[in-house]
Write a protein that holds these residues in place. Structure first.
Motif, PDB file in Angstrom:
ATOM      1  N   ASP A  65       0.894  -1.423   0.058  1.00 57.86           N
ATOM      2  CA  ASP A  65      -0.236   0.176   0.108  1.00 57.86           C
ATOM      3  C   ASP A  65       0.944   1.378  -0.004  1.00 57.86           C
ATOM      4  N   ASP A  66       1.761   1.321   0.929  1.00 56.29           N
ATOM      5  CA  ASP A  66       2.651   2.634   1.161  1.00 56.29           C
ATOM      6  C   ASP A  66       4.131   2.476   0.542  1.00 56.29           C
ATOM      7  N   TRP A 106      13.955   6.326   3.250  1.00 57.53           N
ATOM      8  CA  TRP A 106      13.125   6.449   4.310  1.00 57.53           C
ATOM      9  C   TRP A 106      13.872   7.210   5.723  1.00 57.53           C
ATOM     10  N   ARG A 135       4.148  -6.356   6.709  1.00 58.35           N
ATOM     11  CA  ARG A 135       3.503  -6.030   5.425  1.00 58.35           C
ATOM     12  C   ARG A 135       3.149  -7.084   4.491  1.00 58.35           C
ATOM     13  N   SER A 145       5.368  11.784   1.596  1.00 58.81           N
ATOM     14  CA  SER A 145       5.554  10.951   0.408  1.00 58.81           C
ATOM     15  C   SER A 145       6.977  11.340  -0.186  1.00 58.81           C
ATOM     16  N   PRO A 205       3.846  13.206   8.516  1.00 52.30           N
ATOM     17  CA  PRO A 205       3.860  12.265   7.239  1.00 52.30           C
ATOM     18  C   PRO A 205       4.118  12.964   6.122  1.00 52.30           C
ATOM     19  N   ASP A 235       7.049   2.273  11.877  1.00 54.96           N
ATOM     20  CA  ASP A 235       6.326   2.134  10.575  1.00 54.96           C
ATOM     21  C   ASP A 235       7.166   1.686   9.635  1.00 54.96           C
ATOM     22  N   ILE A 276       7.500   6.166  -1.793  1.00 53.65           N
ATOM     23  CA  ILE A 276       7.338   5.660  -0.263  1.00 53.65           C
ATOM     24  C   ILE A 276       6.422   6.780   0.483  1.00 53.65           C
ATOM     25  N   ASP A 277       5.638   6.071   1.269  1.00 53.94           N
ATOM     26  CA  ASP A 277       4.956   7.189   2.282  1.00 53.94           C
ATOM     27  C   ASP A 277       5.601   6.823   3.716  1.00 53.94           C
ATOM     28  N   ARG A 333       5.558   7.600   7.733  1.00 55.72           N
ATOM     29  CA  ARG A 333       4.945   7.826   8.971  1.00 55.72           C
ATOM     30  C   ARG A 333       5.701   7.404   9.963  1.00 55.72           C
TER      31      ARG A 333
END
Lengths: 70, 382
Positions: free
Chosen positions: B61-62, B144, B369, B105, B103, B364, B92-93, B95
């Motif tokens: 999802d992210d 990240w 996942r 992106s 948060p 996170d 990537i998102d 959090r």
């Protein structure tokens, strides 16, 4: 670590000391029986080592572990 | 992004290979400036070119990760060379439970170029030289962590996080010795890697940074053997010596078994250890079945486990906790006289160990996942 070295040495020594004649290698010479770097015949993902720090066998900082942690 | 790369991955090699085909035709007809060369003579010179391309994606999802690779190689008698280009993208998102983190992106990419030359020194001995350079983050995890540090470091009460230009190069050499005719091969490989990375950071009035440059040396010894008319094996040992860390040792065993004319089983197991406490292993297998002359279908499964890399004493360790991952998938391959195509797809599950960290700012990033992994590859020789 000595145990690993011993197992490795034995594996190497036992890996094959006698040649299999070429005329008997028809099955082991098929494309999907050969160890190849070709992406069509390689069975390993190139992306998953980004998540699995202990799965890469090809060196480099990524293979050596995390690239950003201490 | 993945489909765009897929389109590039298919169109570029076809166009490129057509271009190279024209060049090769001229060379084959007149390899040494002699008109009317015998085609049989040309073939005997072992003159061949190879184009390969590959697209792989890993999606959840992210996080969306993709990689496109292209390689062109050429062989003439005892000399072979190839050049490759790899393009990675990370979407990537971010959090984090860090109360100061907003948060966001992020997107980044990486380009890697690599070249290999191989020379057959004697009838059973060949040498290979390897060189490569990349620009960009080696993986989405580095992106990240870098973007997290950049945002936190820019808070007014901290000293900031430096501008980072991650990049690196590698040099390597390999000897391959056919010590048993067509049955036993020994490979010794040495590699040197230098990487400029996004360092870890602790933010106080003065930012404390971890290593920014990493030097690594790798030593690999491998033995490939035809054990009998149905079994081929590959045993690999790897030792990696990275600056500021203990040595890492690894062993990987692969075994391919031909059950009959149309069934092949492939097994692989690997184990890695690095003091003071990192250990990992993986086991996997593939069953492949031939459907007629050109089509093959495969089913594969793999399990991976590691103990995690949380080893620093800082309260906000950015190392991953222990991980179990599971991969299963289906594949189909078409093999023509000079071209081959492969497609594999399947789910990939990551399950991280629960840890008790004082400041779990990275939880996170290391959340369990469910992913989708897709690979498409194409090769053509001419």
């Amino acid at each position: 670590m000595r145990g690993v070295g011993f197992v490795g040495l034995m594996a190497l020594l036992g890996a094959g000391c006698q040649a299999v004649p070429v005329m008997q290698q028809r099955l082991v010479s098929k494309p999907n029986m050969v160890f190849s770097d070709s992406p069509v015949f390689s069975y390993q993902s190139q992306v998953l080592p980004q998540i699995e720090p202990g799965s890469a066998m090809s060196g480099g900082a990524q293979a050596a572990g995390c690239t950003a942690c201490q | 992004m993945f489909f765009r790369l897929g389109l590039i991955g298919v169109v570029v090699p076809l166009v490129t290979s057509l271009g190279f085909s024209a060049e090769m035709t001229e060379s084959t007809v007149d390899p040494q400036g002699v008109e009317g060369s015998d085609p049989e003579e040309s073939r005997s010179r072992n003159f061949e070119s190879l184009v390969q391309t590959r697209v792989e994606g890993l999606f959840t999802d992210d996080f969306q990760i993709s990689q496109w690779g292209f390689q062109y190689g050429h062989r003439y008698d005892r000399f072979r060379w190839d050049v490759g280009l790899t393009y990675d993208t990370y979407e990537i998102d971010l959090r984090s439970p860090d109360p100061f983190f907003e948060p966001q992106s992020s997107h980044a990419d990486r380009i890697l170029v690599q070249g290999n030359v191989t020379q057959q020194i004697q009838e059973r001995l060949s040498w290979q030289g390897i060189a490569g350079y990349y620009d960009g983050f080696q993986n989405f995890r580095s992106l990240w962590i870098h973007d997290y540090y950049q945002q936190i470091g820019s808070l007014p009460f901290f000293d900031g996080y430096p501008e980072i230009a991650p990049r690196g190069y590698q040099l390597g050499t390999q000897l391959r010795w056919e010590y048993l005719p067509a049955s036993g091969f020994l490979e010794a490989t040495f590699g040197y890697y230098k990487d400029w990375i996004a360092p870890s950071a602790e933010f106080e009035r003065v930012t404390l940074l971890g290593l920014r440059v990493i030097d690594s040396l790798t030593y690999r010894l491998a033995s490939e053997n035809v054990l009998n008319p149905r079994i081929r094996s590959l045993t690999e040992f790897l030792m990696t010596d990275t600056a500021g860390r203990e040595k890492r040792y690894g062993i990987q065993q692969s075994v391919n078994v031909a059950l009959g004319e149309s069934w092949v089983l492939r097994f692989q197991g690997a184990w890695v250890r690095e003091d003071p406490g990192f250990e990992a292993y993986s086991v996997g297998g593939t069953a492949e079945h031939e459907l007629g002359d050109a089509w093959l279908v495969s089913l594969f499964a793999r399990f991976y486990h590691d103990t995690g890399e949380i080893q620093n004493s800082l309260p906000s360790s950015n190392g991953p906790p222990g991980l179990d991952s599971y991969q299963i998938g289906l594949g189909v391959r078409w093999m023509g006289e000079r071209s081959n195509v492969k497609l594999t797809a399947g789910p990939y599950f990551t399950r991280y160990e629960e840890t008790e960290i004082e400041a779990p700012f990275f939880e996170d990033l290391y959340r369990s996942r469910n992913w989708l992994n897709v690979q498409i590859a194409y090769s053509m020789s001419f």
